[in-house]
Write an enzyme that holds these catalytic residues in place. Structure first.
Site, PDB file in Angstrom:
ATOM      1  N   SER A 437      91.466  49.554-129.045  1.00  0.00           N
ATOM      2  CA  SER A 437      90.672  48.790-130.008  1.00  0.00           C
ATOM      3  C   SER A 437      90.996  49.139-131.455  1.00  0.00           C
ATOM      4  O   SER A 437      90.562  48.440-132.365  1.00  0.00           O
ATOM      5  CB  SER A 437      89.176  49.008-129.752  1.00  0.00           C
ATOM      6  OG  SER A 437      88.812  50.349-129.989  1.00  0.00           O
ATOM      7  N   LYS A 480      79.574  49.331-133.014  1.00  0.00           N
ATOM      8  CA  LYS A 480      80.595  49.626-134.039  1.00  0.00           C
ATOM      9  C   LYS A 480      80.164  49.099-135.406  1.00  0.00           C
ATOM     10  O   LYS A 480      80.247  49.802-136.415  1.00  0.00           O
ATOM     11  CB  LYS A 480      81.920  48.996-133.624  1.00  0.00           C
ATOM     12  CG  LYS A 480      82.605  49.670-132.440  1.00  0.00           C
ATOM     13  CD  LYS A 480      83.879  48.929-132.062  1.00  0.00           C
ATOM     14  CE  LYS A 480      84.597  49.625-130.915  1.00  0.00           C
ATOM     15  NZ  LYS A 480      85.819  48.891-130.514  1.00  0.00           N
TER      16      LYS A 480
END
Length: 584
Positions: A437, A480
């Protein structure tokens, strides 16, 4: 330049369009199991209706008692119209003689009328009955299999696999359709001979996918012959019909657990939390234990068993605060500059990536920004992944690094080896880094270092890339984004901070209300991109490639040409003469 900035409405599931469906919520308490769990319902119906050579069904469910109770209710409803048939019999004990006859009345000691029975944990005596010998007197006690004779028994598969001898006895009963008495102690035989009895029942074994895999490996032939179905944990919301079914499902759980009535403003709050749980705006959970937990915690703030949106919101915020100790300590380390994360200014070769932290034994994952830096120098074209070299990088992370390097080399279209070497590292990382990611962030840092173009430190980046430069979805988006937002917010939002995320992840957003409010007020921004070319202008102010004028690609190519030119000038004169001769 494409405008990839998201509006605040995209940051949470749309609850306004389905608001009328709350008002049309069904008032009856009829079960909707057959519609919501149609595959499982079909399998249970076949188990009860079709005479099978092997009356066994495997069901993939979570390991908790709520699922067994639900299955028992459904099976009871399916079999309630069947006439109860007397099964089993009676053991007559006369001193040291034991005889058996078929059942004549329900009062016979081993008679049964079938029914649906369940147990999430079982011991041998509880399941198979027992023989007791006390003061020279013999007594026989029936077990769960005897009470389920002619009916259906629901057991935890993990319980059986944990007790192999118990499973062998159950398998013998299923295949022979007879019950034989055995001594629980192999060194001491039964005091008398006890006749066997006919015994048949349908067996439903429930467990998660791991234990089902163990069973398949242990009993491949039986696993191939039995019925199979899954309890579907989520429902895909395609239109209003599926949403109405989900509302009815929640109401059924609320009725079963003794909660209600449910206020209209309860539903939007529940939906937002449900999307965070499933990770998809078009998917809502069917897990009865999860739904029951939300109802329970909301009811704790209610004077009665009714629940509303304010109570659920208070419960969710309190839970987040209660479970937020570790996340706050990590943020404190950043705010005290013990972990260096810059949220203002620009810098060449440095970028803020987004990570999700999961601690074993901690119930809640949380987001944390990670600083990635890249430096380049004249070299032989080697890209050094410091995490991999230090054995702190996992295989997936290494794969992401190689993919983003392949895209860059392909875009540069070099006829010779890249005259630069690069070193990329997660700064202040002291444990293993895995996942791809961060590959978009790493690629942007590498391009910045090669081109000399600075990256803004006010924007954090998440997303993986493929070999064509397309940005692919990643997990943990809500955590996040919120992790970086809280750092910026505590340092004071300046209206230019935000995050870049994959466009494919927009459907997974269900952000906390304070993040949504900040985006709506223009204090924080979220950009959704589908390619590297869309992310770079946001971070650098320059496009990756264009026909005329300066761009990042041309800056890198010019720098490579300059290094090659300098390299040629600094060669010893015989090599320069040889190079001239070869090109003459």
């Amino acid at each position: 330049m494409t405008n990839n900035r998201l509006e605040w409405r995209a940051l949470q599931p749309d609850t306004e369009s389905v608001q009328p469906l709350f008002l049309q919520a069904p008032e009856d308490d009829a079960s909707c199991f057959d519609a919501v769990q149609s595959r499982l319902f079909n399998g249970l119906s076949l188990l009860l209706q079709t005479p099978a050579k092997l009356p066994l069904m495997l069901i993939k469910t979570a390991e908790n008692v709520e699922y067994q109770a639900l299955l028992q209710d459904v099976l009871s409803g399916l079999s309630e119209d069947d006439e109860a048939t007397l099964q089993g019999g009676h053991y007559q004990i006369d001193g040291m003689s034991v005889t058996w006859r078929a059942a004549e009345t329900e009062q016979d000691n081993f008679a049964s009328t079938g029914g649906i029975h369940r147990a999430d944990w079982i011991e041998a005596e509880q399941l198979l009955g027992c023989v007791r010998w006390y003061n020279n007197q013999l007594t026989l006690e029936p077990g769960l299999v005897h009470r389920a004779n002619g009916g259906t028994l629901i057991l935890s598969l993990r319980t059986l696999i944990a007790q192999p001898l118990l499973w062998l006895r159950i398998r013998q009963i299923l295949t022979t359709q007879r019950f034989d008495w055995h001594s629980p102690d192999e060194t001491r035989p039964l005091p008398v001979a006890i006749p066997s009895m006919p015994l048949q029942f349908r067996l439903v074994l429930t467990g998660d996918r791991d234990v089902l895999a163990d069973f398949q490996e242990m009993e491949p032939e039986m696993a191939a012959l039995c019925l199979y179905a899954e309890f579907e944990e989520n429902i895909q919301i395609v239109d209003g019909e599926e949403f109405s079914l989900w509302v009815k499902w929640v109401l059924n759980v609320a009725t079963t657990e003794g909660y209600g009535p449910i206020a209209e403003d309860f539903w939007p709050v529940l939906i937002r939390e449900a999307v965070r749980y499933t990770g998809d705006q078009d998917t809502l959970p069917l897990d009865p234990s999860w739904i029951a937990r939300q109802l329970l915690e909301a009811a704790m703030y209610s004077p009665d068993q009714s629940v509303n949106g304010e109570q659920l919101q208070t419960a969710l915020e309190t839970r987040s605060w209660r479970e937020g100790f570790l996340a706050e300590r990590v943020r404190d380390e950043i705010l005290l500059d013990q972990i260096l994360i810059e949220t203002e200014g620009t810098m060449v070769g440095q970028i803020n990536a987004l990570s999700v932290i999961e601690f074993p034994g901690h119930p809640r994952a949380f987001g944390e920004p990670s600083r990635i830096s890249c430096v380049v120098h004249v070299g032989d074209g080697e890209f050094t992944d410091v995490e991999r070299k230090a054995e702190l990088g996992g295989n997936i992370h290494a794969k992401g690094m190689m993919i983003m390097q392949a895209w860059l080399i392909s875009e540069l279209e070099l006829e010779q080896q890249l005259p630069f070497s690069a070193s990329i590292v997660f700064e202040q990382s002291y444990s293993e880094v895995d996942g791809d990611s961060a590959s978009l962030a790493e690629l942007c840092a590498l391009i910045s270092a090669l081109s000399g173009q600075p990256l803004t430190q006010q924007i954090a980046v998440t997303g993986s890339v493929d070999q064509f430069g397309r940005v692919q979805p990643v997990g943990g988006l809500n955590e996040k984004i919120e992790g970086f937002f809280h750092i910026c917010n505590q340092r004071t939002l300046n209206g230019t901070q935000g995050i870049i995320m994959p466009l494919a992840n927009v459907r997974h957003l269900s952000l906390q209300q304070e993040v949504v409010d900040a985006v709506r007020e223009g204090k924080f921004h979220i950009w959704a991109v589908s390619s590297v070319e869309e992310a770079l202008p946001i971070l650098t102010g320059a496009e990756w490639d264009k026909e005329e004028g300066p761009c990042l690609l041309r800056l890198i190519q010019e720098r490579i040409a300059q290094i090659n030119h300098q390299d040629g000038r600094h060669r010893p004169w015989p090599l320069r003469w040889l190079n001239w001769f070869n090109h003459s």
